[in-house]
Design a protein around this motif. Sequence first.
Motif, mmCIF file in Angstrom:
data_model
loop_
_atom_site.group_PDB
_atom_site.id
_atom_site.type_symbol
_atom_site.label_atom_id
_atom_site.label_comp_id
_atom_site.label_asym_id
_atom_site.label_seq_id
_atom_site.Cartn_x
_atom_site.Cartn_y
_atom_site.Cartn_z
ATOM 1 N N ARG A 197 -6.312 1.689 -7.188
ATOM 2 C CA ARG A 197 -6.243 2.904 -6.294
ATOM 3 C C ARG A 197 -7.582 2.791 -5.606
ATOM 4 O O ARG A 197 -8.764 2.354 -6.288
ATOM 5 C CB ARG A 197 -6.222 3.925 -7.340
ATOM 6 N N TYR B 121 -2.397 0.283 -4.630
ATOM 7 C CA TYR B 121 -2.122 -0.885 -4.064
ATOM 8 C C TYR B 121 -1.598 -1.532 -5.064
ATOM 9 O O TYR B 121 -1.479 -1.479 -6.178
ATOM 10 C CB TYR B 121 -3.381 -1.723 -3.672
ATOM 11 N N THR C 145 -4.478 6.397 -2.362
ATOM 12 C CA THR C 145 -3.629 5.129 -2.049
ATOM 13 C C THR C 145 -3.662 4.318 -3.554
ATOM 14 O O THR C 145 -4.807 4.157 -4.056
ATOM 15 C CB THR C 145 -4.645 4.523 -0.732
ATOM 16 N N SER D 189 1.047 -1.130 -0.187
ATOM 17 C CA SER D 189 0.001 0.082 0.006
ATOM 18 C C SER D 189 0.908 1.165 -0.059
ATOM 19 O O SER D 189 2.220 1.174 0.676
ATOM 20 C CB SER D 189 -0.927 -0.183 1.174
ATOM 21 N N CYS D 190 0.268 2.305 -0.663
ATOM 22 C CA CYS D 190 1.083 3.585 -0.648
ATOM 23 C C CYS D 190 0.032 4.735 -0.598
ATOM 24 O O CYS D 190 -0.758 4.752 -1.574
ATOM 25 C CB CYS D 190 1.969 3.696 -1.893
ATOM 26 N N THR D 191 0.182 5.627 0.350
ATOM 27 C CA THR D 191 -0.734 6.498 0.734
ATOM 28 C C THR D 191 -0.257 7.792 0.614
ATOM 29 O O THR D 191 0.891 8.274 0.956
ATOM 30 C CB THR D 191 -1.355 6.555 1.928
#
Length: 115
Positions: free
Chosen positions: A71, A79, A77, A21-23
């Motif tokens: 997303r 994924y 975010t 995950s990247c936010t």
Amino acid sequence: QVQLVESGGGLAPAGGSLKLSCTISGGRVTATAMGWYRQTPGNQRDLVAATRSGGSPTYADSVKGRFTISRNKSRDTVYLQMNSLKPDDTAVYYCKAWTPWGEVWGQGTLVTVSS
């Protein structure tokens, strides 16, 4: 300051799965595109998958059919669902966002796949 916060890396057996995950944090930023790259020691950082608004996802040939990028609805975010992992997938995975103010990189998260 806009930052990308990554999570989800770790150790998985060959054939297993992990989800990264990247936010986006630190500001109300809408990224026109977000993606994942990976890098192993001594090698360049290569694109794994990317997705942009209104377009189809792009995947490296080596991960097609195994990895899925997505997303969330608020589009802050991204994924990366990684299935059928192989030892060759071992790398540091970096998130990247393309914003109206330029490109932003995450700090990287290590994925290790054991044989």
